[in-house]
Design an enzyme around this catalytic site. Sequence first.
Site, PDB file in Angstrom:
ATOM      1  N   GLY A 112       0.791  -1.223   0.000  1.00  0.00           N
ATOM      2  CA  GLY A 112       0.000   0.000   0.000  1.00  0.00           C
ATOM      3  C   GLY A 112       0.822   1.271   0.000  1.00  0.00           C
ATOM      4  O   GLY A 112       0.275   2.357   0.174  1.00  0.00           O
ATOM      5  N   SER A 113       2.135   1.166  -0.210  1.00  0.00           N
ATOM      6  CA  SER A 113       2.965   2.369  -0.161  1.00  0.00           C
ATOM      7  C   SER A 113       2.883   3.143  -1.466  1.00  0.00           C
ATOM      8  O   SER A 113       2.945   2.588  -2.546  1.00  0.00           O
ATOM      9  CB  SER A 113       4.417   1.971   0.108  1.00  0.00           C
ATOM     10  OG  SER A 113       4.850   1.012  -0.837  1.00  0.00           O
ATOM     11  N   LYS A 153      -2.036  -1.202 -12.474  1.00  0.00           N
ATOM     12  CA  LYS A 153      -1.766   0.176 -12.050  1.00  0.00           C
ATOM     13  C   LYS A 153      -0.477   0.245 -11.264  1.00  0.00           C
ATOM     14  O   LYS A 153      -0.213  -0.605 -10.414  1.00  0.00           O
ATOM     15  CB  LYS A 153      -2.926   0.703 -11.199  1.00  0.00           C
ATOM     16  CG  LYS A 153      -2.862   2.189 -10.946  1.00  0.00           C
ATOM     17  CD  LYS A 153      -4.195   2.727 -10.443  1.00  0.00           C
ATOM     18  CE  LYS A 153      -4.358   2.489  -8.961  1.00  0.00           C
ATOM     19  NZ  LYS A 153      -5.693   2.887  -8.484  1.00  0.00           N
ATOM     20  N   LYS A 195       2.085   2.879  -8.958  1.00  0.00           N
ATOM     21  CA  LYS A 195       2.238   4.128  -8.223  1.00  0.00           C
ATOM     22  C   LYS A 195       3.421   4.902  -8.798  1.00  0.00           C
ATOM     23  O   LYS A 195       4.444   4.307  -9.140  1.00  0.00           O
ATOM     24  CB  LYS A 195       2.473   3.847  -6.741  1.00  0.00           C
ATOM     25  CG  LYS A 195       1.330   3.089  -6.088  1.00  0.00           C
ATOM     26  CD  LYS A 195       0.073   3.936  -6.001  1.00  0.00           C
ATOM     27  CE  LYS A 195      -1.052   3.187  -5.312  1.00  0.00           C
ATOM     28  NZ  LYS A 195      -2.257   4.028  -5.167  1.00  0.00           N
ATOM     29  N   ASN A 201      -1.273   9.841  -6.404  1.00  0.00           N
ATOM     30  CA  ASN A 201      -1.758  10.074  -5.038  1.00  0.00           C
ATOM     31  C   ASN A 201      -1.589  11.527  -4.580  1.00  0.00           C
ATOM     32  O   ASN A 201      -1.177  11.777  -3.453  1.00  0.00           O
ATOM     33  CB  ASN A 201      -1.087   9.105  -4.069  1.00  0.00           C
ATOM     34  CG  ASN A 201      -1.553   7.675  -4.292  1.00  0.00           C
ATOM     35  OD1 ASN A 201      -0.964   6.953  -5.092  1.00  0.00           O
ATOM     36  ND2 ASN A 201      -2.630   7.280  -3.637  1.00  0.00           N
ATOM     37  N   GLU A 237     -11.107   8.834  -5.105  1.00  0.00           N
ATOM     38  CA  GLU A 237     -11.039   8.186  -3.792  1.00  0.00           C
ATOM     39  C   GLU A 237     -11.025   9.193  -2.654  1.00  0.00           C
ATOM     40  O   GLU A 237     -11.421   8.879  -1.544  1.00  0.00           O
ATOM     41  CB  GLU A 237      -9.830   7.247  -3.707  1.00  0.00           C
ATOM     42  CG  GLU A 237      -8.502   7.943  -3.644  1.00  0.00           C
ATOM     43  CD  GLU A 237      -7.324   6.960  -3.591  1.00  0.00           C
ATOM     44  OE1 GLU A 237      -6.943   6.469  -4.661  1.00  0.00           O
ATOM     45  OE2 GLU A 237      -6.788   6.708  -2.510  1.00  0.00           O
ATOM     46  N   HIS A 279     -12.619   2.950  -6.815  1.00  0.00           N
ATOM     47  CA  HIS A 279     -11.419   2.790  -6.001  1.00  0.00           C
ATOM     48  C   HIS A 279     -11.665   1.674  -4.987  1.00  0.00           C
ATOM     49  O   HIS A 279     -12.736   1.597  -4.384  1.00  0.00           O
ATOM     50  CB  HIS A 279     -11.126   4.083  -5.240  1.00  0.00           C
ATOM     51  CG  HIS A 279     -10.080   3.946  -4.184  1.00  0.00           C
ATOM     52  ND1 HIS A 279     -10.356   4.012  -2.833  1.00  0.00           N
ATOM     53  CD2 HIS A 279      -8.749   3.719  -4.272  1.00  0.00           C
ATOM     54  CE1 HIS A 279      -9.246   3.859  -2.141  1.00  0.00           C
ATOM     55  NE2 HIS A 279      -8.250   3.678  -2.977  1.00  0.00           N
ATOM     56  N   ALA A 280     -10.660   0.830  -4.792  1.00  0.00           N
ATOM     57  CA  ALA A 280     -10.792  -0.212  -3.773  1.00  0.00           C
ATOM     58  C   ALA A 280      -9.412  -0.555  -3.235  1.00  0.00           C
ATOM     59  O   ALA A 280      -8.444   0.160  -3.474  1.00  0.00           O
ATOM     60  CB  ALA A 280     -11.513  -1.428  -4.320  1.00  0.00           C
ATOM     61  N   GLU A 282     -11.141  -1.675  -9.085  1.00  0.00           N
ATOM     62  CA  GLU A 282      -9.794  -1.915  -8.582  1.00  0.00           C
ATOM     63  C   GLU A 282      -9.786  -3.165  -7.702  1.00  0.00           C
ATOM     64  O   GLU A 282     -10.730  -3.416  -6.948  1.00  0.00           O
ATOM     65  CB  GLU A 282      -9.321  -0.710  -7.769  1.00  0.00           C
ATOM     66  CG  GLU A 282      -7.871  -0.843  -7.307  1.00  0.00           C
ATOM     67  CD  GLU A 282      -7.298   0.467  -6.769  1.00  0.00           C
ATOM     68  OE1 GLU A 282      -8.092   1.358  -6.411  1.00  0.00           O
ATOM     69  OE2 GLU A 282      -6.053   0.587  -6.718  1.00  0.00           O
TER      70      GLU A 282
END
Lengths: 441, 441
Positions: free
Chosen positions: A23-24, A217, A219, A249, A300, A350-351, A381
């Site tokens: 999740g970073s 996807k 980041k 983000n 999100e 978004h999930a 997602e």
Amino acid sequence: MSERISSVETIDVRFPTSRHRDGSDAMNPFPDYSAAYLVLRTSAGAEGHGLVFTVGRGTDLQVAAVQALAPMVVGQRVDELVADPGSLARRLVGDSQIRWLGPEKGVVHMAAGGLVNAVWDLAARRAKKPLWKLLADLTPEQLVAQVDFRYLRDALTEDEAVTLLRTAEGGRAERERRLRAEGYPAYTTTPGWLGYDDEKLARLCREAVEDGYRLIKLKVGGNLTDDVRRMGIARQVVGPDIQIAVDANQIWGVPEAIRWMRELAQFDPYWIEEPTSPDDVLGHGAVRKALAPVKVATGEHVHNAVMFKQLLQADAVDVVQIDACRVAGVNENLAVLLLAAKFGVPVCPHAGGVGLCELVQHLALFDFVALSGSTEGRAIEYVDHLHEHFVDPVRVSGGRYLAPDAPGMSARILPDSLARYRYPDGPAWADAEVLAGAPTS
Amino acid sequence: MSERISSVETIDVRFPTSRHRDGSDAMNPFPDYSAAYLVLRTSAGAEGHGLVFTVGRGTDLQVAAVQALAPMVVGQRVDELVADPGSLARRLVGDSQIRWLGPEKGVVHMAAGGLVNAVWDLAARRAKKPLWKLLADLTPEQLVAQVDFRYLRDALTEDEAVTLLRTAEGGRAERERRLRAEGYPAYTTTPGWLGYDDEKLARLCREAVEDGYRLIKLKVGGNLTDDVRRMGIARQVVGPDIQIAVDANQIWGVPEAIRWMRELAQFDPYWIEEPTSPDDVLGHGAVRKALAPVKVATGEHVHNAVMFKQLLQADAVDVVQIDACRVAGVNENLAVLLLAAKFGVPVCPHAGGVGLCELVQHLALFDFVALSGSTEGRAIEYVDHLHEHFVDPVRVSGGRYLAPDAPGMSARILPDSLARYRYPDGPAWADAEVLAGAPTS
């Protein structure tokens, strides 16, 4: 005696995900996926479950916000609540004193969403239907009555909304059959967390394609050199036919977003997600204009339907990303789905996090059956984290979400998981190594 | 040992203003003016005071939000904090986990603002200057370094901001002299609360003009027939030369705002304030276009500088209404003042409530001396409520704010008042009649 809500139980539950940088991203280097979890209990022993997703510190504050609104739910008649969750949603959002703390944004708005979603979970359980089916079985008039149009009529009126839903009635049965047989498209963010090394990125990209995903996807936004290298690796691994979305983000300002994305354009990104502040409607519009044909996606952190309305009015987004826990629950997400349908913009929810996949799938499936009628350009997602803690976890296979058929909104977390990860006194957090391993910024 | 912040004390303080419907408007029928009050204490015994204004229920949540951020302040070196509150502001707003609960909006953002303002109060006390003077004595470069430009550069760059401040350096000494001699224009909202009857409205309008006000404000949006009658009374009492602003407190959607205000146009309203959702930048633009030459004003609920940026970019407002407690403190309000100056839009601060007049006057006075250099089309809202509870209350005379000269940001509430109105255990709230008299919606 009629059945009433007898209590709202809340639990601060946190998973120490920051240890492995799951999740970073550029804005969230060390998230501990967490939730303000809540259970509505009725005088007849029924339950409705909900949660507000958070990322660690502050979850206690989110829990307190749910409790601040709980007196407006406790004592209410269950038959009235489940027949019309929209009235409760309006009362929760409209409380004239608590409203000052938003309005319609931040912890008080998300708390309202958690409670409203729990009422829908209760309603769907009573109806013995998964939420998506309960919603799809409502009439256009019933659905429209669940939406607060106060601030939306310059873009969408009640009559227009009824017409959109009425138009979608053709082919519904066939779509529902296809949904149950084939599921709904998913995309995956699992390969692309910023904290993963190149080898892990390449391996996870390869596995994603093998698993049937057509959209992955990554980041971006930490370091341009790294982004160019990582995007190059991903494109080489997946080939030209798999779509690669990127997600900043909110790390950039508008000119920076445009400059940075021009460097990544060589790898044919499908969309740029959250290029800047989620509040910057006009900024998203400027980014979209500068970067076309790269699409712009956001949602999100878009805090209410008024903001989504403007993103659509300003031609600022190509992809609307609803979140199950950011706005005031199912009712406000219905408003967003209707707005997106009016403007002809696809919704890709978004999930991820904790439970966001479980909750939001119901809204996308409803949208397909009863509103947009299409999966074209749409995908939910998917992130393969923490589903093992849910009573009714999402089922994803061949790059598709399978339609849930258990009654409710799939929000329920296993009692053992709640006990183990309850913060700060659950055994998972009593472990000194976990505490030592949680960075503080 | 260097001086450090040793504690952040917080107090939930509420005034039972709803009993007399002081402060009543279309969206807030029964506000109990309240504050999440906070005191920074240093290891050397110094103090910085701050507050976040609220309207009753939920103040405990706002207090909890301040405490959630307090660990980022406690232990910090005082010399570093007061030399550069902007660094603290960035850390408070940017905390990667708590940020999820906003971002940059709602209780966590206002909590950051309360802490940042308290640091400025401390800084001004150490400098033995009122805050407006401390700010006005900073160099353009020092001021610009206090602002986070991440999301603003598409509208205003650091260099442009320095140029704006540099340009205003001419005539500063003369403006400061005039300010100390003549004060700064005020306008009054005292006559126009929705809960007042016609007789009280007429009497208060008359008194406002006698007191020297050139601009008064009436609440509207409850009932159109009432609004037409009340506006007619006010116009008749004050005559054609006094400006009458009206304030709908977000009660309308966009088409409704336009329809309603067309009925009031016969009474020559000066501005319509908060015609719709504070989030609706494009909506404000549409209302402004439809109603010109009636001006459009908003800001008390505009949650951050990104939103103000867009209101200005979209030509959606004629009047920017900063609030001392809504955004992340002095630093973000500096950003808004700079944006307003760049776009040539006057700032008329929102005030009233508890302490908002005391705090925000410093920002308007700074703006006059060191940035906009003008009082043309500008006035600070004034409401004659609750000033008796402050150590350094505002002084308003002849329709003008007199420049404060006590060191600090004027935020300090008298210890006796804090003790008496502390919620729920202060003597004012232990009084059963008070508790019984507070409506719950």
